[in-house]
Design a protein around this motif. Structure first.
Motif, short mmCIF file in Angstrom:
data_model
loop_
_atom_site.label_atom_id
_atom_site.label_comp_id
_atom_site.label_asym_id
_atom_site.label_seq_id
_atom_site.Cartn_x
_atom_site.Cartn_y
_atom_site.Cartn_z
N PHE A 27 0.82 -1.21 0.00
CA PHE A 27 0.00 0.00 0.00
C PHE A 27 0.86 1.27 0.00
CE2 PHE A 27 -3.39 -2.92 1.38
CZ PHE A 27 -4.37 -2.54 0.49
N THR A 31 0.56 4.09 -2.76
CA THR A 31 0.49 5.51 -2.42
C THR A 31 1.45 6.33 -3.26
OG1 THR A 31 -0.16 5.02 -0.14
CG2 THR A 31 0.83 7.18 -0.54
N ALA A 134 1.21 4.28 5.54
CA ALA A 134 0.84 2.86 5.43
C ALA A 134 1.70 1.97 6.31
CB ALA A 134 0.95 2.42 3.97
N VAL A 175 -5.88 -5.48 6.09
CA VAL A 175 -6.16 -4.47 5.07
C VAL A 175 -6.71 -3.19 5.70
CG1 VAL A 175 -7.63 -3.92 3.09
CG2 VAL A 175 -6.50 -6.14 3.22
N THR A 179 -4.90 0.41 5.39
CA THR A 179 -5.55 1.44 4.57
C THR A 179 -6.10 2.58 5.40
OG1 THR A 179 -7.66 0.22 4.54
CG2 THR A 179 -6.10 -0.20 2.75
N MET A 186 -8.95 5.06 -0.18
CA MET A 186 -8.89 4.04 -1.22
C MET A 186 -10.29 3.70 -1.75
SD MET A 186 -7.45 0.11 -0.89
CE MET A 186 -8.86 -0.42 0.11
N THR A 202 -13.17 3.94 7.35
CA THR A 202 -12.16 3.93 6.30
C THR A 202 -11.15 5.03 6.64
OG1 THR A 202 -13.35 5.50 4.89
CG2 THR A 202 -13.86 3.16 4.60
N ALA A 203 -10.23 5.29 5.71
CA ALA A 203 -9.18 6.28 5.97
C ALA A 203 -9.76 7.66 6.29
CB ALA A 203 -8.25 6.37 4.77
#
Length: 237
Positions: A27, A31, A134, A175, A179, A186, A202-203
């Motif tokens: 990842f 990036t 990451a 994952v 992430t 993502m 999520t991020a």
């Protein structure tokens, strides 16, 4: 017996370390392609993240190795390999149960880590990543790594799960851990801003935690954050 346990623990430590290098490295490479220059100037920070993470790999690997040995040699756990042992509908239910239990444990221990003394002693290591990359997914002080390392090994003694579904849980854990820290979103906007996205982390959600500290403590789901009034919405990584 001791030799078998030590070999299993060493093997699991190696597996966790390799998994970390491959996932975080993969990842981080993505990036560099999707967000060129995002990690520019962060090389000293990334070296520290990798060092702490490889130390954490041993802390995660040792209990996992003991459990794996106990499962193989003595059948200590509720892990099963026969697809017909439980109804097929139980397969996704077991994955959800593990993720929900892990998320609950993570939320409350994470909030505890933000109390002044635990933060100063342990959690400050993770938040030294400014901004996180990451490579920061497992960048924990050993005391914090212990709190994360015991969850899945404990659950396999209580909640039945097929070995393949356990692999899926560990894949999701890996994952999401990577992430959520890599500094950009993502997942597609239509998902993040959908009704389903309102309940998933999520991020965009976790970045808000690294920006503001006292909010967005969850790992997979926003349920506890919403119930406890600690959800502060999304950042724009």
């Amino acid at each position: 017996m001791l030799a078998g346990i030590l070999i299993s623990a060493a093997a699991m430590t190696a597996i966790v370390a390799v998994r970390y290098v491959l996932s975080s490295g993969g990842f981080a490479w993505a990036t560099s392609r999707v967000r060129p220059g995002l990690y520019r100037g962060l090389e000293p920070q990334i070296r520290k993240e990798i060092g702490w993470s490889l130390a954490s790999a041993a802390i995660y690997g040792i209990p996992a190795g003991v459990v794996a040995w106990g499962w193989q040699e003595h059948g200590w756990t509720r892990i099963y390999t026969d697809w017909s042992a439980f109804p097929l509908w139980y397969l996704p239910l077991s994955v959800l149960a593990y993720l929900a239990a892990h998320d609950t444990w993570f939320y409350w221990t994470h909030r505890l880590m933000h109390r002044p003394k635990p933060f100063r002693i342990a959690h400050a290591v993770h938040h030294a990543s400014r901004p996180p990359t990451a490579w920061a997914a497992m960048s924990f002080h050993p005391w914090e790594a212990v709190t994360g390392a015991v969850v899945i090994p404990a659950l396999v003694f209580v909640v039945p799960i097929h070995v393949a579904m356990l692999g899926l849980v560990l894949t999701i854990m890996t994952v999401m851990g990577v992430t959520n820290h890599m500094g950009w979103e993502m997942f597609p906007r239509w998902l993040v801003h959908s009704r389903l996205g309102e309940w998933l982390i999520t991020a965009s959600h976790h970045q808000r935690h690294h920006d503001l500290y006292k909010c967005n403590y969850g790992l997979y789901f926003r349920v506890w954050d919403k119930l406890c009034g600690t959800d502060r919405g999304l950042a724009r990584p």
